[in-house]
Scaffold this active site. Structure first.
Site, mmCIF file in Angstrom:
data_model
loop_
_atom_site.group_PDB
_atom_site.id
_atom_site.type_symbol
_atom_site.label_atom_id
_atom_site.label_comp_id
_atom_site.label_asym_id
_atom_site.label_seq_id
_atom_site.Cartn_x
_atom_site.Cartn_y
_atom_site.Cartn_z
ATOM 1 N N TYR A 87 5.872 7.651 9.838
ATOM 2 C CA TYR A 87 4.710 8.356 9.303
ATOM 3 C C TYR A 87 5.146 9.616 8.547
ATOM 4 O O TYR A 87 6.324 9.948 8.473
ATOM 5 C CB TYR A 87 3.732 8.688 10.432
ATOM 6 C CG TYR A 87 2.762 7.555 10.739
ATOM 7 C CD1 TYR A 87 2.945 6.279 10.224
ATOM 8 C CD2 TYR A 87 1.655 7.775 11.547
ATOM 9 C CE1 TYR A 87 2.046 5.263 10.498
ATOM 10 C CE2 TYR A 87 0.752 6.759 11.832
ATOM 11 C CZ TYR A 87 0.951 5.503 11.304
ATOM 12 O OH TYR A 87 0.054 4.502 11.580
ATOM 13 N N LEU B 109 0.831 -1.215 0.000
ATOM 14 C CA LEU B 109 0.000 0.000 0.000
ATOM 15 C C LEU B 109 0.863 1.262 0.000
ATOM 16 O O LEU B 109 1.809 1.381 0.779
ATOM 17 C CB LEU B 109 -0.904 -0.025 1.233
ATOM 18 C CG LEU B 109 -1.817 1.175 1.468
ATOM 19 C CD1 LEU B 109 -3.153 0.733 2.064
ATOM 20 C CD2 LEU B 109 -1.168 2.233 2.367
ATOM 21 N N LEU B 110 0.520 2.176 -0.882
ATOM 22 C CA LEU B 110 1.130 3.511 -0.907
ATOM 23 C C LEU B 110 0.111 4.506 -0.389
ATOM 24 O O LEU B 110 -1.065 4.419 -0.738
ATOM 25 C CB LEU B 110 1.525 3.834 -2.349
ATOM 26 C CG LEU B 110 1.841 5.265 -2.789
ATOM 27 C CD1 LEU B 110 2.803 5.247 -3.979
ATOM 28 C CD2 LEU B 110 0.577 6.043 -3.179
ATOM 29 N N ASN B 111 0.565 5.444 0.478
ATOM 30 C CA ASN B 111 -0.305 6.597 0.733
ATOM 31 C C ASN B 111 0.470 7.901 0.584
ATOM 32 O O ASN B 111 1.071 8.093 -0.489
ATOM 33 C CB ASN B 111 -1.175 6.455 1.996
ATOM 34 C CG ASN B 111 -0.479 6.182 3.289
ATOM 35 O OD1 ASN B 111 0.235 5.207 3.424
ATOM 36 N ND2 ASN B 111 -0.703 7.019 4.278
ATOM 37 N N ASP B 112 0.447 8.791 1.520
ATOM 38 C CA ASP B 112 0.894 10.182 1.303
ATOM 39 C C ASP B 112 2.261 10.331 0.635
ATOM 40 O O ASP B 112 3.203 9.623 0.995
ATOM 41 C CB ASP B 112 1.029 10.927 2.631
ATOM 42 C CG ASP B 112 -0.098 10.657 3.593
ATOM 43 O OD1 ASP B 112 -1.076 10.017 3.222
ATOM 44 O OD2 ASP B 112 0.043 11.101 4.745
ATOM 45 N N ARG C 154 0.903 14.657 14.427
ATOM 46 C CA ARG C 154 1.778 14.088 13.393
ATOM 47 C C ARG C 154 1.962 14.999 12.179
ATOM 48 O O ARG C 154 1.322 16.022 12.050
ATOM 49 C CB ARG C 154 1.264 12.727 12.927
ATOM 50 C CG ARG C 154 -0.160 12.711 12.430
ATOM 51 C CD ARG C 154 -0.536 11.272 12.017
ATOM 52 N NE ARG C 154 -1.946 11.148 11.722
ATOM 53 C CZ ARG C 154 -2.869 10.736 12.587
ATOM 54 N NH1 ARG C 154 -2.530 10.380 13.800
ATOM 55 N NH2 ARG C 154 -4.150 10.670 12.239
ATOM 56 N N ASP C 155 2.842 14.549 11.299
ATOM 57 C CA ASP C 155 3.062 15.125 9.964
ATOM 58 C C ASP C 155 3.783 16.475 9.991
ATOM 59 O O ASP C 155 3.266 17.502 9.522
ATOM 60 C CB ASP C 155 1.730 15.256 9.195
ATOM 61 C CG ASP C 155 0.915 13.977 9.215
ATOM 62 O OD1 ASP C 155 1.525 12.894 9.401
ATOM 63 O OD2 ASP C 155 -0.316 14.033 9.065
ATOM 64 N N GLN D 208 4.587 7.240 1.831
ATOM 65 C CA GLN D 208 4.162 6.279 2.835
ATOM 66 C C GLN D 208 3.974 4.938 2.151
ATOM 67 O O GLN D 208 3.224 4.821 1.178
ATOM 68 C CB GLN D 208 2.827 6.732 3.452
ATOM 69 C CG GLN D 208 2.958 7.921 4.363
ATOM 70 C CD GLN D 208 3.669 7.539 5.641
ATOM 71 O OE1 GLN D 208 3.094 6.896 6.505
ATOM 72 N NE2 GLN D 208 4.926 7.938 5.786
#
Ligand code: FRU
Length: 423
Positions: free
Chosen positions: A84, A21-24, A144-145, A40
């Site tokens: 993250y 899985l790929l996210n941000d 976060r982030d 991610q």
């Protein structure tokens, strides 16, 4: 090939994982002559239980090389379950990245987040530098982030998405004069934007485009507004324009909160400062309910899920609207007579007509223009329910980026964009 060292191209224009899985998008940066896109990535499974920073490198923003993950979980009680999202900052010829370390308990629940940093001299190998500062009081574990920039006064500022103990989202800010010791400065927003913070606010970014300061963020849990066609996805991303005051560390909001993309999946964007002065944004396409995510057909067929959007150059109009256009490097559109077409196939197209039209996209989606509104109708693949997203504006000149299972529709003035998967 978009990714030159892949043996199978899963998409033609969009970055994808070969498995998992790929996210941000994360840490987008031009460093020592190369463009870096981190993301991610859970290489182990098509779920969110574990994350590394996957890594693509490019010399020209056109083709990419998939390289080893830049950061993996390794620090007990700090980042053992996930690296993250976060951002990059170049200082003294070194590439610093800031990220959130995630820790889970034996049952798999996220129990702790820590704000971390790491440094690299070649953009490929990173040395972890540990935790930046202790968790702020008054906030849940959902902080976060990080995103970092240097102010005109020379000080460094770091913002984070955060959840107050009372379950309200916010953006908090820290300041440093030496890039090492950080002072908590409280909420970037104070009392502003109370109605669009949600129960949690993710991935804040403060950038300057065409001399204007844009604050982008991704609130979770906004109630959908089906009358004005806003916040119709499970979570959504928007922006405001305003002024950041370095002495108070507050952002004065001067516009309404506007969504960045009118489609189904856009979320958690980040931007890169290109050496020629452009601000280039990538988003995740992306955000969907857990049921829809688990049913994305690529999981069953090839064990991977999700893509990034194409890179978009940003501008701001005189009346404070965000303009997004795919960067020139990736564009090779042909003119399409869309009225004479039944089905869209993979390609890039310019559509120039003031007439109404309708075309199929795969077997379960339709793109159609009726007057000044463009509809993206899709049968959701998890339950076959019909759902629609729409954008209204000048539709006489459009740019379509059509990939295997994802489409991006841009008005040529760049004022409206609609992104969505289709299967
Ligand atoms: C946004 C997000 C971030 C977090 C990351 C974890 O999609 O939830 O807030 O850092 O994804 O993968």
């Amino acid at each position: 090939m978009l990714v030159t060292n892949d043996t199978i191209a899963f998409e033609k224009y969009h970055l994808y994982p070969t498995k998992g899985l790929l996210n941000d998008p994360n840490g987008l940066v031009f460093f020592k002559g190369q463009y870096h896109v981190f993301y991610q990535w859970n290489p182990k499974a098509c779920d969110h239980k574990y994350k590394e920073w996957g890594h693509f490198i490019s010399d020209d923003l056109k083709t990419w090389r998939r390289v080893e993950s830049a950061l993996k979980p390794s620090l007990e009680n700090l980042d053992s379950a996930g690296i993250y999202s976060g951002a990059a900052f170049v200082k003294d010829d070194r590439l610093y990245v800031f990220y959130t370390g995630n820790v889970r308990d034996a049952a798999g629940h996220s129990v702790k987040s820590s704000q971390m940093w790491a440094v690299s001299d070649d953009g490929i190998h990173f040395e972890k530098l540990g935790e930046l500062f202790p968790h702020p009081a008054g906030f849940t574990k959902d902080v976060r982030d990080p995103m970092v920039w240097q102010g005109d006064n020379g000080h460094y500022f770091l913002i984070l998405g955060a959840q107050h103990d009372n379950q309200v989202g916010d953006i908090i800010i820290y300041e440093s004069v030496d890039f090492k010791n950080w002072t908590f400065k409280g909420s970037l927003l104070g009392d502003q934007l109370r109605d669009v913070r949600g129960y949690m606010l993710e991935c804040p970014g403060l950038i300057t485009v065409d001399g204007k300061q844009i604050l982008m963020f991704s609130p979770q849990g906004l109630a959908p507004d089906h009358v004005h066609h806003r916040y119709e996805n499970i979570h959504n991303t928007g922006y405001v324009i305003g002024t950041f005051d370095e002495t108070t560390a507050r952002f004065q909001v001067e516009t309404d909160f506007e969504e960045v993309d009118q489609g189904f999946e856009f979320y958690a964007p980040q931007t890169m400062n290109a050496p020629d002065g452009r601000r280039i944004m990538w988003g995740w396409a992306g955000m969907m309910t857990p049921e829809r995510e688990a049913a994305v057909p690529t999981i069953a067929t090839a064990d991977w899920v999700h893509v990034l959007t194409v890179p978009r150059a940003l501008h701001v109009t005189a009346d404070n609207h965000l303009v997004q256009q795919p960067i020139q490097e990736i564009l090779a559109p042909t003119v399409l007579d869309i009225q004479s077409l039944d089905h869209l196939t993979v390609g890039q197209y310019r559509v120039q007509t003031d007439a109404d039209w309708s075309v199929a996209l795969g077997d379960h989606a339709t793109l159609k223009r009726v007057g000044q509104t463009l509809y993206f109708e899709r049968q959701q693949w998890e339950d076959h329910r019909l759902d629609t997203r729409q954008m209204t504006g000048n539709l006489d000149e459009l740019l379509l980026i059509v990939d295997n299972d994802v489409i991006e529709v841009y008005t040529e003035d760049g004022l409206q964009v609609m992104t969505g998967r289709y299967f």
